[in-house]
Design an enzyme around this catalytic site. Structure first.
Site, PDB file in Angstrom:
ATOM      1  CB  CYS A 139      19.777  40.733  -2.824  1.00 14.43           C
ATOM      2  SG  CYS A 139      21.512  40.787  -3.319  1.00 14.43           S
ATOM      3  CG  HIS A 179      19.136  39.765  -8.490  1.00 16.54           C
ATOM      4  ND1 HIS A 179      18.303  40.347  -7.557  1.00 16.54           N
ATOM      5  CD2 HIS A 179      20.292  39.491  -7.822  1.00 16.54           C
ATOM      6  CE1 HIS A 179      18.931  40.423  -6.392  1.00 16.54           C
ATOM      7  NE2 HIS A 179      20.151  39.905  -6.533  1.00 16.54           N
ATOM      8  CD  GLU A 180      22.445  36.332  -9.289  1.00 14.28           C
ATOM      9  OE1 GLU A 180      23.501  36.874  -8.908  1.00 14.28           O
ATOM     10  OE2 GLU A 180      21.556  35.970  -8.513  1.00 14.28           O
ATOM     11  CG  HIS A 187      24.801  41.086  -7.891  1.00 12.82           C
ATOM     12  ND1 HIS A 187      24.957  41.924  -6.803  1.00 12.82           N
ATOM     13  CD2 HIS A 187      23.799  40.228  -7.568  1.00 12.82           C
ATOM     14  CE1 HIS A 187      24.085  41.591  -5.867  1.00 12.82           C
ATOM     15  NE2 HIS A 187      23.371  40.566  -6.307  1.00 12.82           N
TER      16      HIS A 187
END
Length: 212
Positions: A99, A141-142, A145
């Site tokens: 990351c 993953h995004e 966030h």
């Protein structure tokens, strides 16, 4: 367009849910373009707005995929749904994630094999596609966030212990940390080996060794 600093774990914007985008205007276009520029400078495969200190539900990607999706793109106010995440331990050779907001570190993490993405582009046109493999990992993953979740928060007990030590060792876990792509040294070492990575292997290589 400008490269913006990437904030590091401990910055509050990374640890809270982001707000819906309500104004599809010139400022939003500038944000998306700055995210593309910042991601390129960081040798990244993806970047979410909170990673540059903006608490809005926007992320971009630049990653080869087998799903017929453009190599570079963005999505605003997305929803990402996934297949079931396997219960077994992740394979450290094949499932190690990084990351850009946890610069220079990487840890194995089990993710779902597929992800369904729905959202909008800067012109408020509908975006919808299915992602598989490492591209699906990037989408998860995004999206995390945007919900205030770092991949460190999803690690199993063994890897979580290692991650806590890394955070402490690097002096993270508090506000104020950042790095500037293109100016500060690449924390994942791509300054040194970029000439050895051809375009065909770019997405797979970077997904393993650097951040999203």
């Amino acid at each position: 367009m400008a490269v913006r600093p990437i904030v590091i774990a401990g910055e509050p914007v990374l640890h809270r849910a982001s707000a819906l985008v309500t104004e599809f205007d010139g400022d939003l276009r500038t944000l998306v373009q700055d995210m593309y520029e910042t991601n390129d400078a960081a040798n990244g495969v993806g970047l979410a707005a909170p990673q540059i200190g903006v608490g809005l539900r926007v992320f971009i990607w630049k990653m080869e995929n087998q799903d017929g999706v453009p190599t570079q793109g963005h999505v605003i106010n997305p929803t990402v749904t996934t297949s079931r995440i396997p219960r077994e331990r992740p394979d450290p050779r094949e499932e190690t994630e990084g990351c850009l907001s946890v610069p220079g570190e990487s840890f194995p993490l089990k993710r779902a094999a597929t992800a369904h993405v729905v959202g909008f582009d800067v012109d408020q046109r509908l975006i919808e596609f299915d992602a598989t493999g490492w591209f699906a990992r990037c989408m998860q993953h995004e999206y995390d966030h945007l919900n205030g979740t770092l991949y460190l928060d999803r690690l199993d007990d063994r890897q979580s212990k290692k991650a806590r030590k890394a955070v402490k060792r690097n002096g993270w876990g508090k506000p104020g940390g950042s790095w500037l792509p293109g100016v500060d040294p690449d924390p994942f070492g791509h300054d040194e080996d970029v000439d050895r990575v051809d375009e065909h292997d770019r997405g797979h290589e970077h997904a393993h060794s650097e951040g999203m």
